[in-house]
Enzyme design. Structure first.
Site, mmCIF file in Angstrom:
data_model
loop_
_atom_site.group_PDB
_atom_site.id
_atom_site.type_symbol
_atom_site.label_atom_id
_atom_site.label_comp_id
_atom_site.label_asym_id
_atom_site.label_seq_id
_atom_site.Cartn_x
_atom_site.Cartn_y
_atom_site.Cartn_z
ATOM 1 N N SER A 63 -9.880 2.309 2.772
ATOM 2 C CA SER A 63 -8.955 2.979 1.878
ATOM 3 C C SER A 63 -7.827 2.187 1.280
ATOM 4 C CB SER A 63 -7.848 4.149 2.674
ATOM 5 O OG SER A 63 -7.185 3.560 3.851
ATOM 6 N N SER B 90 -10.285 0.107 6.964
ATOM 7 C CA SER B 90 -9.558 0.148 5.721
ATOM 8 C C SER B 90 -8.857 -0.983 5.298
ATOM 9 C CB SER B 90 -8.591 1.232 6.021
ATOM 10 O OG SER B 90 -9.501 2.587 5.709
ATOM 11 N N LYS C 143 0.668 -0.978 0.094
ATOM 12 C CA LYS C 143 -0.059 -0.096 -0.099
ATOM 13 C C LYS C 143 0.907 1.343 -0.087
ATOM 14 C CE LYS C 143 -3.764 2.029 2.457
ATOM 15 N NZ LYS C 143 -4.708 1.916 3.546
#
Lengths: 484, 95
Positions: free
Chosen positions: A151, A175, A76
């Protein structure tokens, strides 16, 4: 090869059925073909990835390779990786090349994993749909008119579309779990403090936690073995013995007590999601588990508490983005204050500015006790709910998200509606507990449904055991989007 | 809870965020909706409840007071928007 588990890939690499360079190139080719549509990755660096793959091949030849050596893992874009552009989904960090590695990145490097690329995300991890990224929205591989969740939406889409073997995410209010549910993959948010936050760009420091996302619970266990561990550079990192998170995967589930909170099955839950989750619970009964009705009475307060505490911490953490030492700086300004104000106005997106405003307001003179301290007090009540619940059960189960993936743009103009999509996940972060999501079926629109499993502190191995046994008995986790 | 335009302007100033008139009005409407959501927690009686700032209720761990990392000023300044002679350049603050 794209359907292989991490263990199968590791075995294939050791048996020399494929080299890490060949495997990495296969993934890079697939990314080149599919990423223009899905937008799951924001940064690729094939030369760096292949260099790591070559080093991994040498390590494998010497028979010195840990389990993840040579396997392409995506990261990420919230994790600083030395020499890699690290944007956190923001214009503010559009051209930021990290000068050091996050602890999690170091751990994967030590394990010999190949960094395949940096995945797209909501700006500064603020969002539930991956529509707030400066680099554009990610599309759900199961239906490209729909969101992947946020997210960690880029990570979830990359795993679901088989654009990596597994990947990292972070979870501040859901998330990891919510995008895992919406993209039909598995994701684990560990107990707060189990994975170091060093080098992970901070959103809300008392809630943020790194965790793995992959196709199965077994893969998550291998990822956790690599990424968890004490780090003295993070003062919130917990000093604990290194664990083998795969140790209990094959234990039978007879005797497992599953708590079902009545608040998770109330108004607001989609009937198709409820049906899939209830079918999963029925499967667990068949596997020998027993079910206990429990209550988490303060669940409804978790969203207002979160939207005081997280923005308060964000407003403080994001004050470091002032255009002086790194990141974006506005081109025209008159004085220092004007430089700060224009830099931040131009560098941050709408959702980030909104949360900074909320945080600044609740921390301002005259409101601190009424908002921030009151939220911290209710946070304790929410944590106490879980303590009471775990006296009656070993794990808690329920839906991860009230609905399946919604359409792109559907909730964009209404932040409150967007915030409510994390209703079942946020309380776990407030309490600091571990939580995970695994696929358990499909909704009426043929989009995936996630089953949430919540454990007591440091009970990740038991949760992974529960998830793995379910995945041995069902095949939801092994289904892939068609046509990719 | 309804925020006024002046409230939003004040918060934007404190947060160092430049905002135009239309942006302030949009923010006012959306923030008011969010504070309506937040208002739900105001009614809860929390008398005697200790605020919880850390999930494990730990106290801050301290390290020994000695240098553990080398100075990497050049590496850090290489990514700064403007530097000169080893210093970060910003607009003049004191005449």
């Amino acid at each position: 090869m794209f359907e292989s588990s991490l263990k199968q890939l590791g075995d294939a690499l050791r048996a020399k059925k494929i080299s890490s360079v060949e495997l990495t190139q296969l993934y890079l080719d697939r990314i080149a073909r599919l990423n223009p549509e899905l937008n799951a990755y924001v940064t690729l660096n094939p030369e760096a990835s292949l260099a790591q793959a070559r080093a991994a091949d040498q390590c494998i030849t010497k028979n010195e390779a840990p389990p993840l050596t040579g396997i392409p893992i995506a990261q990420k874009d919230i994790f600083c990786a030395k020499g890699w552009r690290t944007t956190c989904g923001s214009k503010m960090l559009e051209n930021f090349v990290a000068p050091y590695d996050a602890h999690v990145i170091e751990q994967f490097n030590r394990a010999g994993a190949v960094n395949l690329g940096k995945t797209n995300m909501d700006e500064f991890a603020m969002g539930s749909s991956n529509e707030t990224s400066y680099f554009g929205t990610v599309k759900n591989p199961w239906g490209t008119a729909r969101v992947p969740g946020g997210s960690s939406g880029g990570t979830a889409a990359a795993v679901a579309a088989r654009l990596c073997a597994a990947a990292t995410g972070t979870d501040t209010g859901g998330s990891i779990r919510q995008p895992a549910a919406l993209c039909g993959i598995s994701g684990l948010k560990p107990t707060y403090g189990v994975c170091s936050r060093y080098g992970m760009i901070a959103f809300a420091s008392s809630l943020d936690q790194a965790g793995p996302m992959g196709r199965s619970a077994e893969d998550l266990a291998l990822m956790m073995n690599a990424m968890a561990g004490f780090d003295e550079r993070d003062s919130t990192s917990l000093q604990r013995e290194k664990e083998d998170y795969a140790r209990d995967l094959n234990k039978p589930l007879s005797g497992l007590r599953i708590g079902l909170p009545k608040e998770f099955f109330a108004e607001g839950l989609g009937s198709d999601v409820a049906q899939a989750v209830e079918a999963a619970i029925a499967e667990y009964r068949k596997l020998g588990a027993t079910v206990v009705d429990i209550s988490l009475p303060n669940t409804r307060l978790s969203i207002p508490v979160y939207y005081v505490l997280a923005p308060a911490e964000a407003s403080s953490n994001l004050s470091r983005f002032d255009g002086v030492r790194y990141g974006y700086r506005a081109p025209d300004y008159t004085d220092l204050t004007d430089m700060y104000e224009k830099t931040r106005a131009q560098g941050f997106g709408t959702e980030v500015k909104r949360r900074i405003m909320i945080g600044t307001y609740v921390l301002s003179h005259g409101y601190y006790d009424a908002y921030y301290i009151q939220a911290q007090r209710i946070r304790r009540l929410i944590a106490q709910d879980f303590t009471e619940a775990f006296k009656q059960c070993d794990v808690i189960m329920g839906p991860t998200s009230p609905s399946t993936a919604f359409k792109l743009g559907e909730k964009g103009d209404d932040p409150v509606q967007m915030y409510l999509s994390d209703i079942y996940t946020i309380a776990v972060n407030l309490a600091g507990l571990p939580g995970m999501s695994i696929p358990c079926g499909f909704g009426s629109n043929d989009m995936p449904v996630g089953l949430q499993i919540i454990g007591n502190y440091f009970d990740e191995a038991r949760m992974l055991n529960a998830a793995h046994q379910y995945q041995l008995a069902t095949d939801w986790h092994s289904r892939a989007p068609q046509g990719l | 809870m309804s925020l006024s335009t002046q409230d939003v302007e004040k918060v934007a100033r404190l947060a160092r965020l430049a905002m135009t008139g239309p942006e302030i009005e949009t923010a006012r409407a959306q923030l008011s909706g969010i504070f309506d959501l937040i208002a739900e927690m105001q009614a809860v009686d929390t008398t005697g409840i200790e605020p919880m700032s850390h999930a494990q209720d730990l106290s801050q761990r301290l390290r020994e007071d000695k240098v553990t990392e080398t100075n990497q000023r050049e590496a850090f300044q290489a990514i700064a928007p403007q530097v000169e002679a080893g210093l970060y350049l910003v607009p003049k603050v004191i005449e």
